[in-house]
Design a protein around this motif. Structure first.
Motif, short mmCIF file in Angstrom:
data_model
loop_
_atom_site.label_atom_id
_atom_site.label_comp_id
_atom_site.label_asym_id
_atom_site.label_seq_id
_atom_site.Cartn_x
_atom_site.Cartn_y
_atom_site.Cartn_z
N GLY A 1 -34.79 12.48 161.00
CA GLY A 1 -34.01 11.29 161.29
C GLY A 1 -34.65 10.35 162.28
N GLU A 2 -35.99 10.38 162.36
CA GLU A 2 -36.70 9.57 163.35
C GLU A 2 -37.17 8.22 162.81
N LEU A 3 -36.96 7.98 161.52
CA LEU A 3 -37.40 6.72 160.92
C LEU A 3 -36.18 5.87 160.52
N PRO A 4 -36.32 4.54 160.56
CA PRO A 4 -35.19 3.68 160.18
C PRO A 4 -34.93 3.75 158.68
N TYR A 5 -33.70 3.43 158.28
CA TYR A 5 -33.39 3.27 156.85
C TYR A 5 -33.91 1.90 156.43
N THR A 6 -34.56 1.86 155.27
CA THR A 6 -35.21 0.63 154.87
C THR A 6 -35.09 0.36 153.36
N ILE A 7 -35.38 -0.88 153.01
CA ILE A 7 -35.58 -1.30 151.63
C ILE A 7 -36.90 -2.03 151.60
N GLY A 8 -37.65 -1.88 150.51
CA GLY A 8 -38.95 -2.53 150.49
C GLY A 8 -39.59 -2.47 149.12
N GLY A 9 -40.76 -3.07 149.01
CA GLY A 9 -41.47 -3.08 147.74
C GLY A 9 -42.78 -3.83 147.83
N GLY A 10 -43.37 -4.04 146.67
CA GLY A 10 -44.60 -4.81 146.58
C GLY A 10 -44.44 -5.88 145.52
N ILE A 11 -45.02 -7.04 145.77
CA ILE A 11 -45.00 -8.16 144.81
C ILE A 11 -46.45 -8.51 144.51
N GLY A 12 -46.85 -8.36 143.27
CA GLY A 12 -48.24 -8.57 142.90
C GLY A 12 -48.68 -10.01 143.07
N GLN A 13 -49.71 -10.23 143.87
CA GLN A 13 -50.19 -11.59 144.11
C GLN A 13 -50.87 -12.17 142.87
N SER A 14 -51.81 -11.42 142.30
CA SER A 14 -52.49 -11.91 141.10
C SER A 14 -51.53 -11.97 139.92
N ARG A 15 -50.64 -10.98 139.82
CA ARG A 15 -49.66 -10.99 138.73
C ARG A 15 -48.77 -12.24 138.83
N LEU A 16 -48.36 -12.60 140.04
CA LEU A 16 -47.51 -13.79 140.21
C LEU A 16 -48.27 -15.05 139.83
N CYS A 17 -49.54 -15.15 140.25
CA CYS A 17 -50.35 -16.30 139.86
C CYS A 17 -50.52 -16.35 138.35
N MET A 18 -50.74 -15.20 137.75
CA MET A 18 -50.89 -15.11 136.29
C MET A 18 -49.63 -15.61 135.60
N LEU A 19 -48.46 -15.20 136.12
CA LEU A 19 -47.18 -15.61 135.54
C LEU A 19 -46.95 -17.10 135.69
N LEU A 20 -47.09 -17.61 136.90
CA LEU A 20 -46.75 -19.01 137.17
C LEU A 20 -47.74 -19.98 136.53
N LEU A 21 -49.01 -19.57 136.39
CA LEU A 21 -50.02 -20.43 135.77
C LEU A 21 -50.19 -20.14 134.29
N ASP A 22 -49.41 -19.17 133.79
CA ASP A 22 -49.38 -18.84 132.36
C ASP A 22 -50.76 -18.45 131.84
N ARG A 23 -51.40 -17.50 132.53
CA ARG A 23 -52.74 -17.05 132.17
C ARG A 23 -52.70 -15.75 131.36
N ALA A 24 -53.69 -15.57 130.50
CA ALA A 24 -53.68 -14.46 129.55
C ALA A 24 -54.37 -13.21 130.07
N HIS A 25 -55.10 -13.32 131.20
CA HIS A 25 -55.83 -12.17 131.74
C HIS A 25 -55.78 -12.25 133.26
N VAL A 26 -55.51 -11.10 133.89
CA VAL A 26 -55.41 -11.08 135.35
C VAL A 26 -56.74 -11.47 136.00
N GLY A 27 -57.86 -11.24 135.28
CA GLY A 27 -59.16 -11.61 135.81
C GLY A 27 -59.37 -13.11 135.95
N GLU A 28 -58.48 -13.92 135.36
CA GLU A 28 -58.57 -15.38 135.52
C GLU A 28 -58.08 -15.82 136.89
N VAL A 29 -57.33 -14.95 137.57
CA VAL A 29 -56.77 -15.33 138.88
C VAL A 29 -57.15 -14.32 139.96
#
Length: 335
Positions: A286-314
């Motif tokens: 019980g020595e750690l706080p209760y938390t919520i968290g995660g990861g948001i892909g930086q290249s994946r987000l760029c790929m999504l918003l710029l509508d790219r077909a390969h992650v290597g483009e970003v």
């Protein structure tokens, strides 16, 4: 080499314009994320000591990159897979209170990743974590946080459209919630990935919940380490991606395990030996706080918003020469 080449593909921005857009998205999104979710930017490690138990073992089969340091004899270092557990320790060490949190730029190497349109051996994401009260460990908190992140992503779509109207991708208006068991019940004869594709094609954006535990079929929807997400209070944010005709995962996140969930999940995963590791001992005590968290892909987000077909483009990474050649022939320039 599994690749998909959209017909008549046009990236619409030059390589230099793409680099400018990548910087704009990354700079703007992290500021919005920090402001909207009350997260403070902090520095984070590229590697941790193996004996600390802080590294994320993902689905349990991926091999971390390991090395030794001459100044610390007898210890093995591991390049992080993610910072899921490290962030919780940092929140305690830095004295964050409920409602406060942190985010950081996380860079990782995943040597066993299969290289294709969506996957690279280099991972870059915004890792974030927020302290919550014990009574906030519930579905309502999870869903509200997911909606908040979706809202920030939608806002970024408008920002990108304003600056790069010819390149921006239109995103759905809302996000749909469904559990992995509900998804299996709906498509019992499909594989987990096929189910994700079908549900995302229907709704545009989905938060797929409760990943890690076994379903009625006897298999989990997908692997999840037993010692950070609570398998009953986690999930993935998935968008339908027309270019590749598949679901695109942008974020994996969840409310983190408490003492009870950790005990149960370590037992289910056959990992009870981890109870003796420093991080796990602190959590069970019980020595750690209760938390919520995660990861948001930086290249994946760029790929999504710029509508790219390969992650290597970003993202600048390592690709087989044959992949580079074939991609270039189809109008896809890998950085």
């Amino acid at each position: 080499m599994k690749l998909v080449f959209p017909e008549n593909y046009d990236p619409r921005l030059s390589v230099r314009e793409t680099q400018e857009a990548i910087k704009y998205i990354r700079d703007t999104f992290q500021k919005e994320l920090g402001k909207e979710m009350n997260l403070e930017r902090i520095s984070a490690p590229l590697f941790v000591e193996k004996s600390s138990g802080l590294n994320d073992n993902l689905s349990g089969t991926e091999r971390p990159v390991q090395f030794d340091v001459s100044g610390i004899p007898g210890e093995t270092m591991e390049v992080v897979h993610s910072l899921a557990k490290w962030k919780r320790m940092a929140l305690k060490e830095y004295g964050f209170a409920p409602g406060e949190g942190l985010y950081t730029n996380m860079n990782a190497i995943r040597r066993d990743e299969e290289l294709d349109n969506l996957h690279s051996c280099y991972v870059d994401q915004w890792d974030w974590e927020q302290v919550i009260r014990k009574e906030d460990r519930n579905l309502e908190t999870l869903k509200e946080t997911v909606r908040q992140i979706f809202k920030i992503i939608k806002h970024m779509q408008h920002e990108v459209w304003y600056k790069y109207p010819e390149a921006a991708k239109h995103l759905p208006k809302d996000i749909h919630f469904i559990t992995s068991q509900e998804l299996e019940d709906r498509y019992p004869d499909k594989t987990p990935k096929e189910r994700e594709n079908l549900i995302c094609r229907e709704y545009g954006c989905v938060f797929l919940m409760q990943i890690g535990d076994k379903l009625k079929s006897g298999e989990p929807h997908d692997g999840r380490a037993p010692d950070y997400d609570d398998w009953q209070l986690n999930g993935d944010i998935l968008f339908w991606f027309e270019h590749l005709q598949c679901a695109l995962e942008i974020s994996s996140m969840g409310i983190r395990v408490d003492e009870k969930a950790l005990e149960e999940q370590l037992k289910k995963a056959g990992c009870e030996d981890r109870r003796s590791l420093p991080y796990h001992r602190m959590l069970l005590n019980g020595e750690l706080p209760y938390t919520i968290g995660g990861g948001i892909g930086q290249s994946r987000l760029c790929m999504l918003l710029l509508d790219r077909a390969h992650v290597g483009e970003v993202q600048a990474s390592i690709w087989p020469e044959e992949m580079r050649r074939v991609c270039r022939e189809h109008g896809i320039f890998l950085l």
